[in-house]
Design a protein around this motif. Structure first.
Motif, PDB file in Angstrom:
ATOM      1  N   ALA A   1      23.042   4.483  21.775  1.00  0.00           N
ATOM      2  CA  ALA A   1      23.514   5.363  21.934  1.00  0.00           C
ATOM      3  C   ALA A   1      22.616   6.984  22.119  1.00  0.00           C
ATOM      4  O   ALA A   1      21.652   6.522  22.718  1.00  0.00           O
ATOM      5  N   ALA A   2      23.618   8.369  22.009  1.00  0.00           N
ATOM      6  CA  ALA A   2      22.458   9.171  22.260  1.00  0.00           C
ATOM      7  C   ALA A   2      21.105   9.354  21.601  1.00  0.00           C
ATOM      8  O   ALA A   2      20.093  10.018  22.636  1.00  0.00           O
ATOM      9  N   GLY A   3      21.043   9.206  20.450  1.00  0.00           N
ATOM     10  CA  GLY A   3      19.634   9.241  20.080  1.00  0.00           C
ATOM     11  C   GLY A   3      18.683   8.311  20.184  1.00  0.00           C
ATOM     12  O   GLY A   3      18.178   8.991  20.025  1.00  0.00           O
ATOM     13  N   ALA A   4      19.237   7.114  21.303  1.00  0.00           N
ATOM     14  CA  ALA A   4      18.529   6.051  21.503  1.00  0.00           C
ATOM     15  C   ALA A   4      18.383   5.515  22.775  1.00  0.00           C
ATOM     16  O   ALA A   4      19.317   5.038  22.716  1.00  0.00           O
ATOM     17  N   ALA A   5      18.953   6.879  23.956  1.00  0.00           N
ATOM     18  CA  ALA A   5      18.686   6.252  25.227  1.00  0.00           C
ATOM     19  C   ALA A   5      17.974   6.314  26.170  1.00  0.00           C
ATOM     20  O   ALA A   5      18.059   6.919  27.139  1.00  0.00           O
ATOM     21  N   PRO A   6      16.422   5.663  26.499  1.00  0.00           N
ATOM     22  CA  PRO A   6      15.155   5.730  26.883  1.00  0.00           C
ATOM     23  C   PRO A   6      15.525   5.240  28.515  1.00  0.00           C
ATOM     24  O   PRO A   6      15.305   5.460  29.663  1.00  0.00           O
ATOM     25  N   LEU A   7      16.864   4.391  28.571  1.00  0.00           N
ATOM     26  CA  LEU A   7      17.146   3.647  29.821  1.00  0.00           C
ATOM     27  C   LEU A   7      18.038   4.804  30.619  1.00  0.00           C
ATOM     28  O   LEU A   7      17.993   4.885  31.965  1.00  0.00           O
ATOM     29  N   VAL A   8      18.560   5.581  29.965  1.00  0.00           N
ATOM     30  CA  VAL A   8      19.038   7.061  30.542  1.00  0.00           C
ATOM     31  C   VAL A   8      18.587   8.145  30.791  1.00  0.00           C
ATOM     32  O   VAL A   8      18.475   8.229  31.844  1.00  0.00           O
ATOM     33  N   LEU A   9      17.997   8.005  29.830  1.00  0.00           N
ATOM     34  CA  LEU A   9      17.080   9.252  30.202  1.00  0.00           C
ATOM     35  C   LEU A   9      16.020   8.919  30.975  1.00  0.00           C
ATOM     36  O   LEU A   9      15.928  10.382  31.978  1.00  0.00           O
ATOM     37  N   GLY A  10      15.524   8.203  30.842  1.00  0.00           N
ATOM     38  CA  GLY A  10      14.409   8.294  32.277  1.00  0.00           C
ATOM     39  C   GLY A  10      12.711   7.427  31.830  1.00  0.00           C
ATOM     40  O   GLY A  10      11.691   7.655  32.288  1.00  0.00           O
ATOM     41  N   HIS A  11      12.666   7.211  29.901  1.00  0.00           N
ATOM     42  CA  HIS A  11      11.415   7.923  29.329  1.00  0.00           C
ATOM     43  C   HIS A  11      11.897   7.357  28.427  1.00  0.00           C
ATOM     44  O   HIS A  11      12.554   7.362  27.719  1.00  0.00           O
ATOM     45  N   PRO A  12      10.484   6.661  27.348  1.00  0.00           N
ATOM     46  CA  PRO A  12      11.060   6.275  26.357  1.00  0.00           C
ATOM     47  C   PRO A  12      11.078   7.220  25.397  1.00  0.00           C
ATOM     48  O   PRO A  12      11.136   8.788  25.762  1.00  0.00           O
ATOM     49  N   VAL A  13      11.456   6.784  24.576  1.00  0.00           N
ATOM     50  CA  VAL A  13      11.926   8.116  23.029  1.00  0.00           C
ATOM     51  C   VAL A  13      11.132   7.977  21.900  1.00  0.00           C
ATOM     52  O   VAL A  13      11.254   6.112  21.389  1.00  0.00           O
ATOM     53  N   GLU A  14      10.666   8.745  21.472  1.00  0.00           N
ATOM     54  CA  GLU A  14       9.140   7.990  20.679  1.00  0.00           C
ATOM     55  C   GLU A  14       9.963   8.508  19.092  1.00  0.00           C
ATOM     56  O   GLU A  14       9.618   7.212  18.341  1.00  0.00           O
ATOM     57  N   LYS A  15      10.888   8.667  18.694  1.00  0.00           N
ATOM     58  CA  LYS A  15      11.926   8.839  17.456  1.00  0.00           C
ATOM     59  C   LYS A  15      13.220   8.516  18.299  1.00  0.00           C
ATOM     60  O   LYS A  15      14.372   9.432  17.497  1.00  0.00           O
ATOM     61  N   PRO A  16      14.034   7.344  18.151  1.00  0.00           N
ATOM     62  CA  PRO A  16      15.209   7.428  18.116  1.00  0.00           C
ATOM     63  C   PRO A  16      15.537   7.158  17.232  1.00  0.00           C
ATOM     64  O   PRO A  16      15.330   7.111  15.666  1.00  0.00           O
ATOM     65  N   GLU A  17      17.079   7.458  17.159  1.00  0.00           N
ATOM     66  CA  GLU A  17      17.655   7.922  15.526  1.00  0.00           C
ATOM     67  C   GLU A  17      19.329   7.705  16.635  1.00  0.00           C
ATOM     68  O   GLU A  17      19.883   8.408  16.628  1.00  0.00           O
ATOM     69  N   THR A  18      19.894   7.354  15.267  1.00  0.00           N
ATOM     70  CA  THR A  18      21.419   6.577  15.160  1.00  0.00           C
ATOM     71  C   THR A  18      21.954   5.938  14.508  1.00  0.00           C
ATOM     72  O   THR A  18      21.580   5.359  13.869  1.00  0.00           O
ATOM     73  N   VAL A  19      23.406   6.031  13.778  1.00  0.00           N
ATOM     74  CA  VAL A  19      23.758   5.219  13.541  1.00  0.00           C
ATOM     75  C   VAL A  19      24.297   3.847  13.619  1.00  0.00           C
ATOM     76  O   VAL A  19      24.113   3.074  12.627  1.00  0.00           O
ATOM     77  N   ALA A  20      23.804   3.720  14.857  1.00  0.00           N
ATOM     78  CA  ALA A  20      23.738   1.996  15.798  1.00  0.00           C
ATOM     79  C   ALA A  20      22.456   1.501  15.571  1.00  0.00           C
ATOM     80  O   ALA A  20      21.790   1.571  16.146  1.00  0.00           O
ATOM     81  N   THR A  21      21.970   1.214  14.003  1.00  0.00           N
ATOM     82  CA  THR A  21      20.948   0.898  13.723  1.00  0.00           C
ATOM     83  C   THR A  21      20.400  -0.530  14.665  1.00  0.00           C
ATOM     84  O   THR A  21      19.133  -0.495  15.069  1.00  0.00           O
ATOM     85  N   ALA A  22      21.515  -1.346  14.888  1.00  0.00           N
ATOM     86  CA  ALA A  22      20.654  -2.518  15.844  1.00  0.00           C
ATOM     87  C   ALA A  22      20.442  -2.240  17.970  1.00  0.00           C
ATOM     88  O   ALA A  22      19.894  -2.616  17.881  1.00  0.00           O
ATOM     89  N   ILE A  23      20.789  -0.716  18.018  1.00  0.00           N
ATOM     90  CA  ILE A  23      20.450  -0.538  18.983  1.00  0.00           C
ATOM     91  C   ILE A  23      19.270   1.080  18.595  1.00  0.00           C
ATOM     92  O   ILE A  23      19.164   1.912  19.865  1.00  0.00           O
TER      93      ILE A  23
END
Length: 343
Positions: free
Chosen positions: A213-235
């Protein structure tokens, strides 16, 4: 002989210790459902591996049967995990089956009600953490290093062993691996397991499209996401425990990991429902990614055989549906009122 679960069918292919004592809820053996309308539109043979039909409603049961069976066999009395919901429900159910105590840590206010209810119903001790999933996982790792508690998150290698079984099933159903495998990526254990399973089974290798999900995409961004947000709670995970292995799987398969928006995920959920499959939002990420790649990135799928993994049932997160629709109409209990609406 009737089906007796993953360890009975595929245990000889799984790297499990001799002390393992099989605990099963007859997980696995999930259907590979064709999507004829969308497949025709895309010009491919399209299937959904419908993992929402596992005993607790998600793919997590495949790994949990192995992790709990190993833990019981070595004498563990309590298992613990961090979870965005599905792992909690699965760990609780299999621990209950084995007669073990289960403790689950969840991020406060970030778990869908259907998943939380499952963990509670199966008897787990649920603890909310004032932080993210990643914070909860760090706590779980620390306490299992200092106490006899058995960790059953996907960093447990036996979880990956169990989850490989889905790749085996897909090959058995199709006769060979598909051309493409599309699936959601959160903590990245599943993509790691599928790739290991296809390599081991030696019935061909798919290209893998992992979708975050775009709001929780550390592998796409190339760095950790400190506060991931997405409607897709499982990811909704900002530091995937098996991130490096996921990237390796994508690279080795000549595939990729991409991100899609929440709007694309919810639209994909509706498309799946239009073909009779209700999945939780995260489970629609694979379809969302496939559509995004074919429509805007030039991914060529015509004539290909494609499997999309739908990881969890829609009942895991029903609120996302009920909140987005208007209330049903109310009519008097008479024929004319009904006829006026349906003619």
């Amino acid at each position: 002989m009737s089906y007796q679960g993953i360890l009975h069918r595929y245990g000889h292919l799984l790297d499990l210790p001799a002390h393992t004592r099989a605990i099963s809820l007859l997980e696995g053996n999930t259907p590979l459902v064709p999507l004829p309308r969308l497949g025709h539109e895309l010009g491919c043979e399209l299937f959904v591996k419908y993992e929402g039909l596992n005993p607790t409603g998600s793919f997590k049961d495949r790994g949990m049967t192995a992790a709990i069976s190993e833990a019981l066999g070595r004498g563990a009395q309590t298992v613990i995990c961090a979870s965005t919901g599905n792992t909690a429900a699965s760990a609780a159910a299999y621990a209950a089956r084995a007669g073990l105590r289960a403790i689950v840590l969840i991020p406060q206010g970030k778990v869908a009600a259907g998943k939380l209810a499952g963990a509670i119903a199966y008897g787990a001790e649920v603890i909310q953490v004032d932080g993210s999933f990643d914070d909860a996982l760090a706590l779980v790792v620390e306490i299992t290093q200092k106490t006899p508690l058995a960790l059953v998150n996907s960093i447990n290698p036996y979880r990956i062993e169990g989850q490989k079984s889905s790749a085996f099933e897909i090959c058995d159903d199709l006769g060979a691996a598909p051309d493409w495998l599309c699936l959601p990526v959160g903590n990245a254990g599943n993509i790691t397991a599928y790739w290991a399973g296809f390599k081991q089974y030696q019935k061909g290798l798919p290209q893998i499209l992992g979708v975050q999900a775009a709001g929780a995409a550390p592998l796409v961004l190339g760095h950790p996401v400190e506060k991931p947000e997405t409607v897709a709670t499982a990811i909704r995970i900002g530091r995937p425990a098996r991130g490096e292995q996921a990237l390796q799987a994508a690279q080795e398969s000549r595939g990729q990991i991409i991100a899609v928006s929440d709007a694309e995920i919810l639209q994909a959920q509706k498309i799946l429902a239009s073909e009779g499959l209700w999945v939780e939002p995260a489970s629609a990420a694979g379809i969302a990614g496939l559509l995004a790649q074919t429509q805007s990135a030039g991914m060529e799928v015509r004539g290909k055989k494609i499997v999309v993994v739908c990881t969890g049932h829609g009942m895991k997160d029903p609120a996302i549906i009920t909140e987005s629709f208007t209330s049903p109409k109310v009519i008097p209990a008479d024929y004319d009122s009904l006829f006026a609406l349906v003619e």
